[in-house]
Design a protein around this motif. Structure first.
Motif, mmCIF file in Angstrom:
data_model
loop_
_atom_site.group_PDB
_atom_site.id
_atom_site.type_symbol
_atom_site.label_atom_id
_atom_site.label_comp_id
_atom_site.label_asym_id
_atom_site.label_seq_id
_atom_site.Cartn_x
_atom_site.Cartn_y
_atom_site.Cartn_z
ATOM 1 N N SER A 205 -2.155 -5.007 -4.040
ATOM 2 C CA SER A 205 -0.727 -5.009 -4.333
ATOM 3 C C SER A 205 -0.099 -3.657 -4.007
ATOM 4 N N LEU A 206 -0.914 -2.615 -3.870
ATOM 5 C CA LEU A 206 -0.361 -1.303 -3.531
ATOM 6 C C LEU A 206 -0.426 -1.027 -2.030
ATOM 7 N N GLY A 207 -0.800 -2.038 -1.243
ATOM 8 C CA GLY A 207 -0.643 -1.891 0.203
ATOM 9 C C GLY A 207 -1.874 -2.111 1.063
ATOM 10 N N ALA A 208 -3.096 -2.144 0.498
ATOM 11 C CA ALA A 208 -4.287 -2.363 1.346
ATOM 12 C C ALA A 208 -4.237 -3.797 1.874
ATOM 13 N N LYS A 209 -4.013 -3.940 3.168
ATOM 14 C CA LYS A 209 -3.755 -5.263 3.731
ATOM 15 C C LYS A 209 -4.969 -6.185 3.731
ATOM 16 N N VAL A 210 -6.136 -5.621 3.479
ATOM 17 C CA VAL A 210 -7.377 -6.344 3.755
ATOM 18 C C VAL A 210 -7.478 -7.690 3.025
ATOM 19 N N LEU A 211 -6.878 -7.807 1.841
ATOM 20 C CA LEU A 211 -6.782 -9.116 1.165
ATOM 21 C C LEU A 211 -5.365 -9.274 0.630
ATOM 22 N N GLN A 212 -4.812 -10.478 0.737
ATOM 23 C CA GLN A 212 -3.492 -10.694 0.145
ATOM 24 C C GLN A 212 -3.638 -10.688 -1.383
ATOM 25 N N THR A 213 -2.682 -10.066 -2.075
ATOM 26 C CA THR A 213 -2.770 -9.936 -3.535
ATOM 27 C C THR A 213 -3.042 -11.272 -4.222
ATOM 28 N N ARG A 214 -2.317 -12.297 -3.816
ATOM 29 C CA ARG A 214 -2.472 -13.584 -4.496
ATOM 30 C C ARG A 214 -3.862 -14.177 -4.326
ATOM 31 N N SER A 258 1.544 2.276 1.122
ATOM 32 C CA SER A 258 2.444 1.244 1.639
ATOM 33 C C SER A 258 3.660 1.918 2.251
ATOM 34 N N ARG A 259 3.924 1.551 3.493
ATOM 35 C CA ARG A 259 5.124 2.087 4.141
ATOM 36 C C ARG A 259 6.290 1.118 3.981
ATOM 37 N N ASP A 260 6.009 0.026 3.301
ATOM 38 C CA ASP A 260 7.024 -1.005 3.140
ATOM 39 C C ASP A 260 7.927 -0.711 1.944
ATOM 40 N N GLU A 261 8.453 0.499 1.870
ATOM 41 C CA GLU A 261 9.231 0.909 0.704
ATOM 42 C C GLU A 261 10.566 1.481 1.144
ATOM 43 N N ALA A 262 11.566 1.327 0.294
ATOM 44 C CA ALA A 262 12.841 2.009 0.507
ATOM 45 C C ALA A 262 13.313 2.514 -0.845
ATOM 46 N N LYS A 263 13.958 3.688 -0.820
ATOM 47 C CA LYS A 263 14.398 4.306 -2.078
ATOM 48 C C LYS A 263 15.921 4.218 -2.184
ATOM 49 N N VAL A 340 10.364 6.285 3.336
ATOM 50 C CA VAL A 340 9.497 6.723 2.237
ATOM 51 C C VAL A 340 8.237 5.872 2.224
ATOM 52 N N ALA A 341 7.214 6.387 1.574
ATOM 53 C CA ALA A 341 5.963 5.628 1.454
ATOM 54 C C ALA A 341 5.415 5.818 0.051
ATOM 55 N N LYS A 342 4.690 4.803 -0.404
ATOM 56 C CA LYS A 342 4.068 4.896 -1.724
ATOM 57 C C LYS A 342 2.577 5.110 -1.522
ATOM 58 N N VAL A 343 2.046 6.155 -2.166
ATOM 59 C CA VAL A 343 0.621 6.447 -2.054
ATOM 60 C C VAL A 343 0.022 6.339 -3.454
ATOM 61 N N SER A 344 -1.092 5.630 -3.589
ATOM 62 C CA SER A 344 -1.631 5.343 -4.922
ATOM 63 C C SER A 344 -3.124 5.628 -5.004
ATOM 64 N N ALA A 345 -3.538 6.092 -6.180
ATOM 65 C CA ALA A 345 -4.973 6.221 -6.473
ATOM 66 C C ALA A 345 -5.320 5.154 -7.499
ATOM 67 N N ILE A 346 -6.453 4.473 -7.285
ATOM 68 C CA ILE A 346 -6.832 3.338 -8.131
ATOM 69 C C ILE A 346 -8.248 3.526 -8.664
#
Ligand code: ADP
Ligand code: ASP
Ligand code: MG
Length: 406
Positions: A205-214, A258-263, A340-346
């Motif tokens: 959900s934070l952007g790793a495309k490898v699997l769809q969140t659902r 995720s680069r799919d962000e806008a502020k 903008v981009a969102k960068v996350s640590a999990i």
């Protein structure tokens, strides 16, 4: 003997040679004595092209017709793979969403699966036939074609595995598993043998495309055993598992972006009760998802700035909605920034450890990267940064949390 669902992504079926490679992989499982159902995506690039054509035809188009267009990519690949399988002696038949049927709700472009009729497929699999099922698509209660959102074939595959009570759902893709971060931007990313459902859910959900969140949600709910692995090598992949199946746990197990962000910033919003409702109510009604939110206190303490993020594709719509609600909101100005981009640590280890956030802020500061918005939850920390710093930030954090391969 096991019952297996094998899913192949866009790159894996990107041309006829690759479709033949996929057919050989499927044949190997059939010859090992397994019952196999296959789910495929459209050829790589196809769905992007179809989406672009819809936008070109009309920027604000009918979502039902969008689905009719974008679902067509998978129709090509199911037919081609069935032909390639038959050519090497494997009985195979293609299936579109409506033929199974794969029932969904009517939320076109992002439909949810409501039920799958598996009986006919199971009968045929019992006779040794391989169903080749179109990913990404379903049929609405009124009989129209629907699609499940970008990357939705993963969800098709996991849902099918649940419906068929499959022993495994193998997701074949162009990398050989789930890595500590996107291996295409960090050469030192490491492949994980196992990842927990919770972490995979956050990563996705934070952007790793490898699997769809659902697909991860669905696997968690139905206890589907999901493995991510490569179409092009025999290397063991990554298993998505329950937390108790992982012995040693790092504090941070992955970095996503995720680069799919806008502020969007509402400048000098009057500071009184009800304002947030005036802002976020109309956005919700327009179907705009709001993600990170911060409200700053301004110098004079009377008017505040309200900053939040939306998906890049929703930015223009959000601005139009806010413009309509301007009188009620009463802000001075609305600023928008799509770069903008969102960068996350999990990591599930964050639950029991303090200091992970400050470590993140230090590491970014040392690289001179400014943080615009921060949001945290139990097992993740996300920051919003200028898009141009995405890769630098991901690499810095990957090293900072000790994830770099030796
Ligand atoms: P497919 O077409 O097979 O569904 P996708 O492009 O949807 O493939 O997903 C695979 C891609 O996900 C990889 O090529 C990789 O660049 C990207 N990716 C992002 N984060 C990760 C990660 N943590 N581990 C593995 N791949 C990742
Ligand atoms: N072809 C669809 C897409 O590109 C679905 C998928 O690949 O999973 O989004
Ligand atoms: Mg995908």
């Amino acid at each position: 003997m096991a019952r297996i669902v094998m899913k192949f992504g866009g790159t894996s079926v990107g041309d006829i040679e690759r479709i033949k490679t996929v057919a050989r992989r499927v044949k190997a499982e059939v010859e090992a004595g397994h019952e196999v159902a296959v789910v495929v995506s459209a050829m790589s690039g196809t769905t992007n092209q179809l989406v672009a054509w819809c936008r070109e035809a009309d920027l604000v188009h009918d979502a039902r017709e969008y689905d009719t267009v974008v679902a067509s990519g998978e129709q090509v690949t199911v037919g081609l793979l069935a032909i390639a399988l038959q050519a090497i002696g494997v009985p195979a038949r293609s299936w579109l969403g409506w033929q199974i049927p794969f029932r969904t709700d009517d939320a076109h472009g992002r439909a949810r699966i409501e039920g799958i009729e598996g009986a006919e497929l199971l009968t045929r699999m019992g006779r040794g036939e391989v169903p080749v099922v179109a990913g990404f698509q379903g049929v609405s209660p009124t009989g129209r074609i629907t699609t499940l959102g970008r990357g939705g074939s993963d969800t098709s595959a996991v849902a099918l595995a649940a419906a068929l009570h499959a022993d495994r759902c193998d997701i074949y893709t162009d990398v050989d598993g789930v890595y500590t971060t996107d291996p295409r931007i960090v050469a030192k990313a490491r492949k994980l043998d196992k990842i927990t459902f919770e972490e995979m859910l956050e990563m996705a959900s934070l952007g790793a495309k490898v699997l769809q969140t659902r697909s991860v949600e669905m696997a968690m709910k139905h206890g589907v055993r999901v493995q991510v692995r490569s179409t092009f090598s025999d290397a063991p992949g990554t298993l998505v598992v329950d937390e108790d199946e992982i012995m040693e746990q790092k504090l941070v197990s992955g970095i996503a972006y995720s680069r799919d962000e806008a502020k969007i910033t509402l400048v000098r919003v009057p500071d009184h009760p009800g304002i947030a409702a005036h802002v976020f109510g109309p956005l919700a009604q327009a179907g705009v998802n709001v993600d990170m939110i911060v409200q700053n206190v301004s110098e004079d303490g009377r008017a505040t700035d309200l900053t939040f993020t939306v998906g890049k594709a929703d930015m223009e719509r959000a601005l139009a909605v806010l413009d309509g609600a301007r009188a009620q909101i009463g802000c001075e100005r609305v600023d928008a920034d799509p770069n903008v981009a969102k960068v996350s640590a999990i990591g599930v280890g964050m639950r029991s450890h303090a200091g992970i956030a400050s470590q993140m802020f230090d590491a970014l500061a040392r690289k001179g990267i400014n943080i615009m918005v921060i949001s945290t939850s139990e097992i993740k920390i996300s920051v919003l940064v200028a898009e141009e710093y995405t890769e630098l930030a991901v690499r810095a954090l990957h090293a900072e949390y000790g994830l770099d391969a030796a």
